[in-house]
Write a protein that holds these residues in place. Structure first.
Motif, mmCIF file in Angstrom:
data_model
loop_
_atom_site.group_PDB
_atom_site.id
_atom_site.type_symbol
_atom_site.label_atom_id
_atom_site.label_comp_id
_atom_site.label_asym_id
_atom_site.label_seq_id
_atom_site.Cartn_x
_atom_site.Cartn_y
_atom_site.Cartn_z
ATOM 1 N N PRO A 109 0.815 -1.220 0.000
ATOM 2 C CA PRO A 109 0.000 0.000 0.000
ATOM 3 C C PRO A 109 0.851 1.274 0.000
ATOM 4 O O PRO A 109 0.393 2.317 -0.432
ATOM 5 N N ARG A 110 2.102 1.150 0.478
ATOM 6 C CA ARG A 110 2.952 2.358 0.522
ATOM 7 C C ARG A 110 3.931 2.385 -0.647
ATOM 8 O O ARG A 110 4.987 2.999 -0.559
ATOM 9 N N TRP A 111 3.567 1.730 -1.706
ATOM 10 C CA TRP A 111 4.464 1.661 -2.875
ATOM 11 C C TRP A 111 4.731 3.072 -3.416
ATOM 12 O O TRP A 111 3.814 3.835 -3.666
ATOM 13 N N ASN A 112 5.996 3.379 -3.600
ATOM 14 C CA ASN A 112 6.382 4.703 -4.093
ATOM 15 C C ASN A 112 6.928 4.544 -5.521
ATOM 16 O O ASN A 112 8.069 4.125 -5.724
ATOM 17 N N GLU A 113 6.083 4.897 -6.480
ATOM 18 C CA GLU A 113 6.449 4.695 -7.881
ATOM 19 C C GLU A 113 7.644 5.562 -8.275
ATOM 20 O O GLU A 113 8.452 5.178 -9.118
ATOM 21 N N LYS A 114 7.741 6.721 -7.620
ATOM 22 C CA LYS A 114 8.868 7.616 -7.948
ATOM 23 C C LYS A 114 10.197 6.950 -7.609
ATOM 24 O O LYS A 114 11.173 7.056 -8.366
ATOM 25 N N ILE A 115 10.228 6.309 -6.464
ATOM 26 C CA ILE A 115 11.473 5.621 -6.065
ATOM 27 C C ILE A 115 11.782 4.529 -7.085
ATOM 28 O O ILE A 115 12.925 4.378 -7.542
ATOM 29 N N PHE A 116 10.766 3.766 -7.435
ATOM 30 C CA PHE A 116 10.979 2.678 -8.386
ATOM 31 C C PHE A 116 11.534 3.224 -9.706
ATOM 32 O O PHE A 116 12.524 2.715 -10.248
#
Lengths: 319, 687
Positions: A109-116
């Motif tokens: 739920p806390r997936w950070n697409e920017k980091i990816f």
């Protein structure tokens, strides 16, 4: 959870594979917010310990806890707070880079697409490339991106730089530092890259043939492992057999010189050194790399094929 | 923290389907190849029997292979090392991961095995593809087999997931699928019961596979219900292996006759018949055929001691048997003869010998349909009034469900009338009408086994059994005999009329056999007496005999080695319950052979398990359970224990010096804890 409570805690953790003891009574704790390096030679039990901590395999005896919860019954909510990257950088080979991210994001739920995206960009990963077609360094990058994007509080990395070239290794380290800077994130990683360990680690733990021998801050380790040089003059030579020295890690013997690496030498040990008949006794500076290598090497006085440098030189002369 | 459960589950299912698509594709191809290969080829018709369409839909072995393949592939690819970590270190429960895998895998399996089956069914349903009627009920075996395949699917997952010391023992879980498949193929007659049995098998193997998945392949950490499920699954495999080993030893190493395997020893059976000289005799036979002929008191008849003489025992005796059970159409054989795996409720094939047309009595049309063997299309209909070409139906139909119809005969019986069908001439003639107040239960004609009629063949007769009487009439319909049914034979299954044509006066006997009586217990029926009425020359009922039957005569097992492999629990159930029903009488040597060797073996195994369990510090309850299993299951219990349990390493206790298991925190001998690893003086601890 109490901020003082260790993020990882193991008590008498033991694991057998058949009759072989892979991990023997490991008891340690990893403080919150620390960068904790887990060191040891190949086959010393690092990967097994990490798998036990993550509850991927059952311990034969003992227990381990993450965020205060038993590793064997980690709730999904706890797992969401723990990022894990294995040494083989496991991926679904048939998925593209984009699909890998999309699949992983469904779980967190806390997936950070920017980091990816930023880590994938740092490793120049084409989103349309299948994971199975990536180079080893690119796989490591993708694996790291998938591990860091959920913004885990605890990051467990099992030798993440294994087999990477220096550039890829540096990229990996930079990504790790970039993402984990600040905050109270804890990193627990195993590695053979001692320079990296020295640069980033606050604490280290060392496994020696399945037994935990050290668990301390890097500074404490530095100050505990000391090297002494005993020089002999004239016809005097070092004794053929040294007395028992507590904490003796390593001995390097030359014709008129003894170089001893000792862990936590106490006053009795220092007194014993005085009795070895050397003309001079000095403490030599020792690098972190040397200290670790000395600590991880075989204990005590070890011979090689040729006993000392003089013998080596005489052999050269014969050639 | 809130997880999006549905989205996660969908993602897992989709990933599993995508990842294992190649296995499903392989299964799909395999299924198509098998189904297409089993389609009846037009040039293979032997003109003796019509294409057996329903057999195409018996797909158990192929569904099982596909299910096993997919189930195993889903686990094997990621159940070890870092792959396992990558799979399970996610913020979802392992149970969710397992069911996500299972749903994806089951969908793939059902698609791979079910889609080709559906395609073939649709193709067969189109006219002109097979010279037989098609009814969608004929696909029911495939439905059962597809569901049965799910047992194999979970067994495949279990096999791949289990950590086992013996690699071969990992595969034992498949035994549950094999037993399930064998039972639905050979024992269960109804679809609902088959599905229920499969459901039980699916539950068993799914619980076992799930428990093993959650524990990472290990047995000990599983929940109790999972361990029981794994145990039963593995025991099923051991039972299959044990049975196959016994068959192999008996049939090949000890060179016993094929089919001569009865786990409690070879059996000898007895039946009554009429000899060529017109007397009733007992014949004893085993798997090899007739071994002795006795009179009805059980005394051997001298002239039949010779095997060649026994071959002439029934020379000149003609006989016809008809059902006398109102529900006797069912329960007489394996499911493929009268259950949902047969066309029994859909159509009956009539004699089509020497004809280019196959004829079928269609139950729900109440008409006989003919299909051309070349064009595979309907040629017309036969009704009580004769033939009607093409699709136009005859004005009159037969009434009711066709009663027992025996292949090779031309009689077809209904509750109110019996007809003789001449398919070659496309004619139908009514040969018997039920008298008022009677319903026809069965009809049969004497047969010479389908061979051409020879000049010396005595003229045959028809036997018609009704609710009240047994009628015998010549083939042209002339009445020969009408006798009231024997009240002592109430509930029996068959009536047979014998005529000894070579004996003076051609004596006739009416013999009632309990076999096939649907109200009777199968085992009990085998031991019930046979009722025989002798017919006088004036066609009245003469002497009556009630002839007892000993049922099975169980010979003592010839080899103690064989007897020792039999679990005591099996001996208890089979010998006490089944043989009690068979009214067997044991002699002391038989009792010894039946109980002594399995008993001694069970005691030895129980003692060994007890000692072994103590050696590995089993808890008291566990020790008792395994000892009891050793006693009840004998060699099976021992093999089960060694297959299931992960035996821990042992090392010398630093306190008492005795060997202790490494899995216990305290020494089982002296209760000492394990000491911390010995320090070597180099330790640096701060945390």
């Amino acid at each position: 959870m109490n901020p003082e409570t260790p993020v990882i805690e193991t008590t008498g953790l033991t694991r057998y594979f058949g009759n072989k003891k892979a991990v023997d009574g490991v008891t340690m704790s990893v403080p919150r917010g620390s960068v904790f390096a887990f060191l040891g030679r190949n086959g010393s039990g690092k990967t097994t310990t990490i798998r036990l901590i993550l509850g991927l395999i059952e311990p034969t005896r003992g227990s381990s806890r993450i965020f205060g919860q038993d590793s064997q019954s980690l709730a999904p909510e706890i797992r969401a707070r723990v990022g894990y990257m294995s040494e083989t950088h496991s991926l679904y080979e048939w998925m593209t880079v984009r699909e890998c991210g999309a699949y992983q994001s469904r779980f967190y739920p806390r997936w950070n697409e920017k980091i990816f995206q930023s880590i994938a960009g740092h490793f120049h990963l084409d989103p349309r490339t299948k994971a199975g077609h990536l180079s080893r360094g690119e796989r490591a990058g993708l694996s790291l991106a998938m591990t860091l994007a959920p913004e885990p509080e605890l990051l467990i990395l099992d030798d993440p730089a294994l087999g990477l070239d220096p550039v890829a290794r540096r990229s990996l380290l930079e990504s790790m530092i970039y993402v984990t800077r600040g905050g109270s994130r804890t990193i627990f990683f195993s590695s053979h890259m001692l320079e990296d360990v020295e640069r980033v680690a606050d604490y280290i733990a060392i496994l020696d043939r399945s037994v935990l021998r050290a668990c301390c801050s890097v500074e404490t380790f530095r100050s505990s492992v000391r090297q002494f040089v005993l020089r002999y003059s004239g016809t005097s030579e070092p004794a053929a057999h040294l007395p028992i020295l507590r904490g003796l890690l390593h001995v390097r013997r030359a014709r008129q010189e003894l170089r001893l690496t000792i862990a936590s030498p106490d006053s009795a040990t220092l007194e014993k050194l005085q009795t070895l008949g050397a003309a001079s006794l000095e403490e030599a500076p020792i690098s972190f790399n040397e200290a670790i290598t000395g600590y991880l090497g075989d204990r005590g006085e070890q011979g090689f094929f040729l006993e000392d440098t003089a013998e080596l030189e005489s052999t050269r002369g014969m050639v | 923290m809130k997880m999006n459960g549905t989205g996660v589950f969908q993602a897992i299912v989709r990933k599993e389907m995508r990842e294992n698509l190649v296995w499903a594709a392989l299964g799909l191809v395999l299924m198509f190849v098998v189904l297409i290969g089993s389609l009846p080829a037009s040039d293979n018709y032997d003109r003796q029997s019509a294409p057996d369409v329903i057999r195409i839909f018996n797909i158990t072995p192929f569904a099982a292979v596909i299910a096993l393949m997919i189930g195993r592939a889903q686990i094997v690819s990621e159940n070890r090392g870092d792959k396992w970590g990558f799979l399970v270190h996610r913020p979802v429960s392992r149970s969710t991961l397992f069911w996500g895998k299972a749903i994806g895998g089951m969908a793939l399996y059902l698609g791979a095995a079910g889609f080709p089956t559906l395609c073939i069914a649709l193709w067969l349903a189109m006219p002109g593809h097979v010279a037989a009627p098609f009814d969608w009920r004929m696909t029911l075996p495939a439905v059962a087999d597809l569901i049965c395949g799910l047992v194999f699917y979970f067994a495949g997952m279990l096999t791949a997931m289990r950590n086992a010391r013996w690699y071969a023992s990992r595969t034992l879980g498949i035994g549950a699928g094999i037993i399930c498949g064998m039972v639905i193929l050979t024992q269960i007659h109804t679809l609902s019961m088959s599905l229920a049995f499969c459901a039980a098998g699916i539950c068993l193997t799914a619980i076992a596979a799930r428990g093993t998945f959650i524990s990472g392949g290990e047995y000990a950490p599983q929940s109790r219900i999972s361990r029981v499920a794994v145990g039963v699954s593995i025991a099923s495999g051991l039972a299959v292996v044990g049975y196959l080993a016994t068959v192999f030893v008996m049939n090949y190493l000890l060179e016993r006759p094929p089919g001569g395997i009865v786990l409690s020893g070879p059996s000898v059976r007895m039946r009554y018949t009429v000899s060529s000289d017109g007397t009733i005799v007992q014949t004893l036979f085993d798997e090899g055929g007739s071994i002795q002929v006795n009179d009805i008191q059980g005394n051997p008849i001298e002239k039949y001691k010779d095997a060649i003489a026994r071959k002439t025992l029934e020379s000149g005796v003609i006989e016809a048997s008809a059902s006398i059970d109102p529900d006797g159409r069912r329960g007489l054989g394996p499911p493929n003869t009268d259950g949902y795996r047969s066309t029994f409720d859909i159509y009956s094939q009539l004699e089509s010998k020497y004809s280019d047309v196959y004829w079928y009595y269609i139950q729900n049309r109440e008409l006989i349909a003919g299909y051309d063997s070349t064009s595979k299309r309907l040629v017309g209909w036969l009704g009580p009034d004769g033939f009607s070409a093409g699709n136009s139906l005859p004005a009159n139909r037969f009434h009711g469900v066709a009663q027992s119809y025996w292949h090779g005969e031309s009689l077809i019986a209904f509750t109110n009338a019996v007809y003789r069908v001449d398919v070659a001439g496309r004619r139908v003639a009514k040969v018997f009408t039920a008298p008022a107040g009677e319903s026809i239960l069965g009809a049969a004609e004497t047969s010479n086994g389908g061979m051409p009629v020879l000049p010396e063949t005595p003229p045959g007769f028809d036997v018609i059994a009704t609710t009240k009487n047994v009628y015998v009439q010549s083939l042209d319909g002339t009445p020969q005999l009408a006798v009231a049914r024997d009240p002592k034979a109430e509930g029996y299954g068959f009536v047979s009329v014998y005529k000894a044509t070579k004996a003076p006066g051609e004596p006739m006997f009416v013999l009632y056999a309990p076999e096939g009586g649907s109200k009777l217990n199968l085992f009990a029926a085998l031991a019930m007496p046979v009722q025989v009425s002798q017919i006088n020359r004036d066609r009245t009922v003469g002497m009556h005999f009630t002839l007892p039957r000993p049922g099975y005569q169980v010979r003592p097992p010839e080899m103690p080695l064989c007897a020792m492999t039999i679990p005591m629990a099996w001996t208890a159930v089979f010998e006490l319950v089944a043989n009690y029903q068979l009214n067997s009488r044991y002699s002391i040597p038989e009792m010894t052979a039946t109980w002594l060797w399995p008993g001694l073996m069970a005691l030895a195994i129980a003692a060994f398990i007890f000692a072994w369990g103590r050696r590995y510090a089993f808890a008291p309850g566990r020790l008792l359970l395994w000892t009891a299993l050793g006693l009840g299951l004998g060699p099976l219990g021992l093999a089960l224990m060694f297959s299931l349990i992960d035996w821990p390493a042992k090392e010398k206790c630093s306190t008492c010096g005795r060997m202790r298991v490494v899995t216990r925190e305290h020494c089982e001998h002296c209760s000492a804890s394990f000491p911390a690893p010995a320090p070597d003086g180099t330790e640096i601890f701060e945390l």
